[in-house]
Design a protein around this motif. Structure first.
Motif, mmCIF file in Angstrom:
data_model
loop_
_atom_site.group_PDB
_atom_site.id
_atom_site.type_symbol
_atom_site.label_atom_id
_atom_site.label_comp_id
_atom_site.label_asym_id
_atom_site.label_seq_id
_atom_site.Cartn_x
_atom_site.Cartn_y
_atom_site.Cartn_z
ATOM 1 N N GLU A 51 -37.742 -10.342 -26.559
ATOM 2 C CA GLU A 51 -38.686 -10.078 -27.641
ATOM 3 C C GLU A 51 -38.323 -8.798 -28.363
ATOM 4 N N ASN A 52 -38.444 -8.844 -29.649
ATOM 5 C CA ASN A 52 -38.305 -7.691 -30.515
ATOM 6 C C ASN A 52 -39.147 -8.032 -31.723
ATOM 7 N N ASP A 53 -38.595 -8.014 -32.918
ATOM 8 C CA ASP A 53 -39.335 -8.474 -34.095
ATOM 9 C C ASP A 53 -39.529 -9.985 -34.022
ATOM 10 N N GLU A 111 -32.410 -0.368 -30.960
ATOM 11 C CA GLU A 111 -33.597 -1.228 -31.021
ATOM 12 C C GLU A 111 -34.245 -1.302 -29.651
ATOM 13 N N ARG A 112 -35.571 -1.306 -29.624
ATOM 14 C CA ARG A 112 -36.295 -1.524 -28.373
ATOM 15 C C ARG A 112 -36.259 -3.020 -28.079
ATOM 16 N N ILE A 113 -35.897 -3.361 -26.866
ATOM 17 C CA ILE A 113 -35.774 -4.761 -26.450
ATOM 18 C C ILE A 113 -36.669 -4.983 -25.236
ATOM 19 N N LYS A 114 -37.348 -6.109 -25.196
ATOM 20 C CA LYS A 114 -38.154 -6.486 -24.033
ATOM 21 C C LYS A 114 -37.679 -7.857 -23.561
ATOM 22 N N ARG A 151 -28.923 -9.192 -29.849
ATOM 23 C CA ARG A 151 -29.215 -7.796 -30.180
ATOM 24 C C ARG A 151 -28.508 -6.805 -29.248
ATOM 25 N N LYS A 206 -33.111 -0.118 -24.601
ATOM 26 C CA LYS A 206 -32.644 0.024 -25.979
ATOM 27 C C LYS A 206 -31.230 -0.499 -26.086
ATOM 28 N N ARG A 230 -37.382 -3.455 -20.073
ATOM 29 C CA ARG A 230 -37.425 -2.827 -21.397
ATOM 30 C C ARG A 230 -36.274 -1.839 -21.500
#
Length: 157
Positions: free
Chosen positions: A33-35, A19-22, A49, A15, A13
């Motif tokens: 994964e994000n939106d 944006e937070r990114i996984k 991203r 940024k 995890r």
């Protein structure tokens, strides 16, 4: 950046571009994964991203080089054959090396690429050889690290 051990896979995890990114790994694919979700299951170079990913083939599986938050992470699934010189070259400069297990071939690669940190789940019968490496985070369920902290680490040598 945060790294979580999830059995034989890892969750990363961080940024990128606010944006937070996984990122979820396994031996043949990587999922961001994000939106929305983005699955990488073919060799190639990707930018999603702001995360740069290079998926390289290896004996029916893949290994992944991930650059996020100025940290280069390498995930390698299980393998038991030596890497080619070009594959080994691609791994040079790895900051964090993620592996779901430990064997002689993984130890050889770790020594050649000299990552700052190696992360793997605990496997008691493998730990003896693993403990001989220096600069290792052992039996980690969660690792939280930033680039300045990483630069203070010497690596496995």
């Amino acid at each position: 950046m945060e790294i979580f051990c999830r059995g034989n896979s890892f969750e990363i995890r961080g940024k990128c571009n606010r944006e937070r990114i996984k990122i979820i790994t396994n031996s043949s694919s990587l999922k961001i994964e994000n939106d929305t979700s983005f699955l990488i299951d073919e060799p190639g170079e990707y930018e999603v991203r702001g995360v740069i990913i290079r998926a390289m083939p290896y004996t029916g599986n893949r290994f992944f080089l991930i650059k996020m938050e100025e940290i280069k992470v390498c995930y390698i699934g299980f393998f038991d054959k030596e890497f080619s010189p070009s594959q080994t070259e691609a791994l040079i400069g790895t900051d964090i090396f993620l592996t779901p297990g430990w064997n002689k071939e993984i130890a050889k690669i770790a020594k050649k690429i000299n990552p700052k940190i190696i992360v793997k789940p605990q496997c008691p019968k493998e730990d003896e050889g693993f403990q001989k490496q220096e600069g290792i985070v052992k039996d980690v369920k969660k690792l939280k690290i930033k680039k300045p902290e990483l630069e203070k680490t010497e690596g496995t040598k």
